[in-house]
Design an enzyme around this catalytic site. Structure first.
Site, PDB file in Angstrom:
ATOM      1  N   CYS A  88     -14.227  11.442  25.768  1.00  0.00           N
ATOM      2  CA  CYS A  88     -13.606  11.785  24.493  1.00  0.00           C
ATOM      3  C   CYS A  88     -14.700  12.242  23.526  1.00  0.00           C
ATOM      4  CB  CYS A  88     -12.856  10.576  23.932  1.00  0.00           C
ATOM      5  SG  CYS A  88     -11.982  10.976  22.417  1.00  0.00           S
ATOM      6  N   GLY A  89     -14.626  13.509  23.138  1.00  0.00           N
ATOM      7  CA  GLY A  89     -15.675  14.072  22.282  1.00  0.00           C
ATOM      8  C   GLY A  89     -15.585  13.560  20.862  1.00  0.00           C
ATOM      9  N   HIS A  90     -14.381  13.631  20.269  1.00  0.00           N
ATOM     10  CA  HIS A  90     -14.287  13.146  18.884  1.00  0.00           C
ATOM     11  C   HIS A  90     -14.596  11.657  18.858  1.00  0.00           C
ATOM     12  CE1 HIS A  90     -10.366  11.038  19.306  1.00  0.00           C
ATOM     13  NE2 HIS A  90     -10.764  10.460  18.194  1.00  0.00           N
ATOM     14  N   HIS A 208      -4.043  17.491  29.166  1.00  0.00           N
ATOM     15  CA  HIS A 208      -4.269  18.035  27.821  1.00  0.00           C
ATOM     16  C   HIS A 208      -3.880  19.512  27.837  1.00  0.00           C
ATOM     17  CE1 HIS A 208      -6.832  14.472  27.634  1.00  0.00           C
ATOM     18  NE2 HIS A 208      -6.905  14.614  26.321  1.00  0.00           N
ATOM     19  N   ASP A 234      -4.019  16.426  18.677  1.00  0.00           N
ATOM     20  CA  ASP A 234      -5.359  16.116  18.187  1.00  0.00           C
ATOM     21  C   ASP A 234      -5.554  16.761  16.813  1.00  0.00           C
ATOM     22  OD1 ASP A 234      -8.099  15.673  17.846  1.00  0.00           O
ATOM     23  OD2 ASP A 234      -8.493  15.898  19.995  1.00  0.00           O
ATOM     24  N   CYS A 238     -10.991  18.695  19.139  1.00  0.00           N
ATOM     25  CA  CYS A 238     -11.059  18.068  20.464  1.00  0.00           C
ATOM     26  C   CYS A 238     -12.389  18.425  21.152  1.00  0.00           C
ATOM     27  CB  CYS A 238      -9.881  18.501  21.338  1.00  0.00           C
ATOM     28  SG  CYS A 238      -9.756  17.545  22.862  1.00  0.00           S
ATOM     29  N   GLY A 239     -13.241  17.424  21.288  1.00  0.00           N
ATOM     30  CA  GLY A 239     -14.568  17.674  21.872  1.00  0.00           C
ATOM     31  C   GLY A 239     -14.494  18.134  23.312  1.00  0.00           C
ATOM     32  N   THR A 240     -13.646  17.466  24.111  1.00  0.00           N
ATOM     33  CA  THR A 240     -13.530  17.880  25.513  1.00  0.00           C
ATOM     34  C   THR A 240     -12.781  19.213  25.600  1.00  0.00           C
ATOM     35  OG1 THR A 240     -11.626  16.394  25.717  1.00  0.00           O
ATOM     36  CG2 THR A 240     -13.737  15.568  26.514  1.00  0.00           C
TER      37      THR A 240
HETATM   38  O1  PYC Z   1     -12.221  14.905  21.337  1.00  0.00           O
HETATM   39  O2  PYC Z   1     -12.329  14.965  23.516  1.00  0.00           O
HETATM   40  C1  PYC Z   1     -11.747  14.705  22.478  1.00  0.00           C
HETATM   41  C2  PYC Z   1     -10.392  14.120  22.553  1.00  0.00           C
HETATM   42  C3  PYC Z   1      -9.649  13.876  23.670  1.00  0.00           C
HETATM   43  C4  PYC Z   1      -8.439  13.331  23.243  1.00  0.00           C
HETATM   44  C5  PYC Z   1      -8.480  13.250  21.875  1.00  0.00           C
HETATM   45  N1  PYC Z   1      -9.683  13.744  21.474  1.00  0.00           N
END
Ligand code: PYC
Length: 311
Positions: A88-90, A208, A234, A238-240
């Site tokens: 999870c990036g965030h 996702h 999100d 979303c980091g990923t």
């Molecule tokens: O930021 O990767 C992310 C992420 C995944 C699900 C919610 N945020």
């Protein structure tokens, strides 16, 4: 009364709840095994922390655990309203700022152990975290699927730490004014992927959905709307999902190593990202900011009929 100490933050609007005390004891094995133990034996804990009445569908949890690799400042297992996330990036940005807030890290570079590998990150001492995400790649391109009410739509399937279907020809403006249609379309895409048994590599579930389009601001390069596995969207870019997007851009010859891409979320928050390629492997870097919103103790009364959340 059971007590659980959590630090809440948001990264570009997307909340993270870091469990710092009162979490389950998952042993000392590899983090992927500890995630299985968490899921099989302590899923009530996930529900207690994330679901209403203590949480809500948008919240992502981050359980801090001792790392197996002593070079890491912490291990972390991410979870949400329906289960467990790979990466999870965030959330990593939220964890970095939370560790700083707790005085557990100083400004500089650190390592975080996740269930999908070690993630190096840089903390600026305030709100900014720059993370080197796990290797990411475009798995397939221009995959056409029937989507009820929207006809045939096409998209790329990519890994950015989670599996994504990135769709550009959805025809819906990427604005909160169109939230109901964005939710409907992305949910229907997810249903179509399931119905047609379309997966990521090795049968990885594409949980996702990323609707992509042009940025609203000229300083940015793209905008997205990301549907998360539990049907919440999100608030951050979303980091990923941004990593998956960078992998697709690079595969399409539209992003050179080191070139900065500013990705807007559906609420207008921004992550910066760029890629490096070493030995043919693409490594995305994601930069964003998180803000602490609470330092709370959750109380769980054994007599409370909703002590494990409203499922
Ligand atoms: O930021 O990767 C992310 C992420 C995944 C699900 C919610 N945020």
């Amino acid at each position: 009364m059971k007590k659980i100490r959590v630090i809440d933050s948001h990264t570009g609007g997307e909340p993270t709840r870091v469990i710092v005390e009162g979490g389950p004891d998952l042993g000392v094995g590899p983090l992927s095994e500890r995630k299985t133990i968490f899921r099989d034996r302590f899923d009530d804990f996930r529900k207690t922390v994330i679901l209403e009445p203590r949480g809500h569908d948008v919240l992502v949890g981050a359980l801090l655990v001792p790392p197996t690799d002593p070079r890491c400042v912490a291990g972390v297992i991410f979870f949400n309203n329906v289960g467990y996330l790979n990466m999870c990036g965030h959330g990593t940005i939220g964890v970095g700022v939370t560790l700083g807030h707790l005085g557990k890290i100083t400004p500089g570079r650190h390592l975080l152990e996740t269930t999908v590998g070690i993630v190096p990150f840089e903390y600026d001492g305030k709100n900014r975290v720059t993370l080197d995400n796990v290797p990411s790649y475009r798995y397939s391109t221009q995959v056409r699927i029937p989507v009820e009410g929207y006809g045939m739509l096409s998209g790329d399937i990519a890994w950015g730490g989670n599996w994504f279907f990135l769709c550009e020809d959805h025809g819906i403006p990427l604005s909160l004014k169109h939230l109901n249609r964005l939710l409907d379309c992305s949910n229907k895409i997810r249903q179509s992927l399931e119905a047609n048994r379309i997966t990521g590599e090795a049968g990885g579930e594409i949980d996702h959905i990323e609707l992509i389009g042009p940025a609203a601001e000229t300083t940015n390069q793209g905008r997205n709307f990301v549907l998360c596995p539990g049907a919440a969207y999100d608030r951050s870019p979303c980091g990923t999902g941004t990593s998956a997007k960078l992998a697709c851009l690079h595969a399409a010859g539209k992003l050179q190593p080191g070139q900065i891409w500013r990705q807007e979320s559906i609420i207008g928050s921004v992550f910066e990202g760029w890629v490096q390629v070493r030995d043919g492997v693409l490594y995305p870097t994601i930069r964003g900011e998180a803000y602490i919103t609470g330092d709370n103790t959750l109380l769980v009364d054994p007599a409370d009929p909703f002590r494990n959340g409203i499922s």
